[in-house]
Design a protein around this motif. Structure first.
Motif, mmCIF file in Angstrom:
data_model
loop_
_atom_site.group_PDB
_atom_site.id
_atom_site.type_symbol
_atom_site.label_atom_id
_atom_site.label_comp_id
_atom_site.label_asym_id
_atom_site.label_seq_id
_atom_site.Cartn_x
_atom_site.Cartn_y
_atom_site.Cartn_z
ATOM 1 N N ASP A 190 10.702 -0.857 40.059
ATOM 2 C CA ASP A 190 10.931 -0.227 38.755
ATOM 3 C C ASP A 190 9.655 -0.113 37.933
ATOM 4 O OD1 ASP A 190 10.505 -2.824 37.928
ATOM 5 O OD2 ASP A 190 12.470 -3.077 37.008
ATOM 6 N N GLY A 191 8.574 -0.778 38.382
ATOM 7 C CA GLY A 191 7.291 -0.685 37.699
ATOM 8 C C GLY A 191 7.180 -1.484 36.428
ATOM 9 N N THR A 192 8.231 -2.166 36.026
ATOM 10 C CA THR A 192 8.202 -2.873 34.750
ATOM 11 C C THR A 192 7.778 -4.318 34.884
ATOM 12 O OG1 THR A 192 10.526 -3.468 34.924
ATOM 13 C CG2 THR A 192 9.989 -1.421 33.755
ATOM 14 N N SER A 193 7.791 -4.865 36.084
ATOM 15 C CA SER A 193 7.373 -6.245 36.253
ATOM 16 C C SER A 193 6.641 -6.361 37.573
ATOM 17 C CB SER A 193 8.583 -7.183 36.216
ATOM 18 O OG SER A 193 9.480 -6.853 37.248
ATOM 19 N N ASP A 239 0.621 3.169 34.758
ATOM 20 C CA ASP A 239 1.336 4.447 34.800
ATOM 21 C C ASP A 239 0.777 5.369 33.716
ATOM 22 O OD1 ASP A 239 2.640 3.986 32.334
ATOM 23 O OD2 ASP A 239 4.394 3.140 33.291
ATOM 24 N N ALA A 240 1.170 6.633 33.766
ATOM 25 C CA ALA A 240 0.584 7.665 32.902
ATOM 26 C C ALA A 240 0.753 7.365 31.417
ATOM 27 C CB ALA A 240 1.187 9.023 33.247
ATOM 28 N N LEU A 241 1.924 6.878 31.011
ATOM 29 C CA LEU A 241 2.141 6.599 29.590
ATOM 30 C C LEU A 241 1.281 5.443 29.100
ATOM 31 C CD1 LEU A 241 6.010 7.042 29.317
ATOM 32 C CD2 LEU A 241 4.218 8.594 28.505
ATOM 33 N N LEU A 246 -1.580 4.493 30.490
ATOM 34 C CA LEU A 246 -2.947 4.994 30.515
ATOM 35 C C LEU A 246 -3.237 5.827 29.280
ATOM 36 C CD1 LEU A 246 -5.339 4.730 32.385
ATOM 37 C CD2 LEU A 246 -4.631 6.827 33.518
ATOM 38 N N ASP A 247 -2.273 6.651 28.875
ATOM 39 C CA ASP A 247 -2.419 7.458 27.669
ATOM 40 C C ASP A 247 -2.583 6.563 26.441
ATOM 41 O OD1 ASP A 247 -2.369 9.991 26.194
ATOM 42 O OD2 ASP A 247 -0.419 9.297 25.454
ATOM 43 N N GLU A 248 -1.776 5.512 26.349
ATOM 44 C CA GLU A 248 -1.849 4.587 25.214
ATOM 45 C C GLU A 248 -3.194 3.863 25.178
ATOM 46 O OE1 GLU A 248 -1.039 2.687 21.812
ATOM 47 O OE2 GLU A 248 0.358 4.118 22.695
ATOM 48 N N LEU A 249 -3.726 3.523 26.349
ATOM 49 C CA LEU A 249 -4.987 2.793 26.411
ATOM 50 C C LEU A 249 -6.192 3.692 26.189
ATOM 51 C CD1 LEU A 249 -4.228 0.426 29.420
ATOM 52 C CD2 LEU A 249 -4.354 -0.203 27.008
ATOM 53 N N CYS A 250 -6.073 4.960 26.533
ATOM 54 C CA CYS A 250 -7.234 5.862 26.462
ATOM 55 C C CYS A 250 -7.296 6.682 25.193
ATOM 56 C CB CYS A 250 -7.254 6.795 27.667
ATOM 57 S SG CYS A 250 -7.561 5.924 29.213
#
Length: 171
Positions: free
Chosen positions: A62-65, A154-156, A158-162
């Motif tokens: 699920d990518g969340t943990s 993940d893309a979201l 990465l967007d928040e970090l960049c």
């Protein structure tokens, strides 16, 4: 120093693709970075390498943990208890500031940072200059920790970090 780290991140997408420190130093110098910034960044990267040396994170479907294992042993690190609470020392509170501490909490809640990765982020942030560390600099630190461990956000995330806060509309 952070400009050098961003350059390294952008040019060597994975930590294992990064050249040895001496060769990296020459490349950074050839790109016109200040020798003091190069030295500081290489020392910081050396500390990051030591901090993440035995860490491997496998994300769940699920990518969340994720599960943190020790490289080479295959042994899983003990997961953080759901009722665990991280208490920050006075030095950490002063150096990181409320904005960075809030962002770390947000990343944990969103499942981007496990307890082990959080500790690496905090340790590397404490080794960074600035009092308090700027939020944009903390985001670079988080990216570099992911980069060093081989985790691709993940893309979201990465967007928040960049992306900066400028031009965003609050909903």
């Amino acid at each position: 120093m952070f400009e050098v780290l961003v350059f390294v991140y952008e040019n060597y997408w994975r930590g294992d693709a990064c050249p040895e420190p001496e060769q990296l130093g020459r490349k950074l110098s050839a790109h016109g970075f200040d020798p003091d910034e190069i030295r500081d960044a290489l020392q910081w990267l050396d500390g990051l390498s030591l901090a993440t040396q035995g860490v491997q994170v496998a994300r769940d479907a699920d990518g969340t943990s994720g599960t943190v294992t020790l490289r080479g042993t295959g042994e899983a690190a003990l997961p953080q208890s759901a009722s665990a609470m991280r208490v920050y020392s006075s030095a950490e509170q002063d150096h990181l500031g409320a904005e960075c501490l809030g962002f770390i909490s947000f990343l944990e809640t969103a499942g981007v940072l496990t307890g082990g990765l959080r500790e690496i982020v905090i340790e590397r942030a404490m080794a960074a200059p600035g009092d308090p560390v700027a939020l944009d600099e903390l985001k670079i630190i988080v990216l570099m920790v992911h980069w060093s461990t081989g985790i691709e956000p993940d893309a979201l995330v990465l967007d928040e970090l960049c992306e900066g806060r400028e031009g965003r509309t609050a909903h």
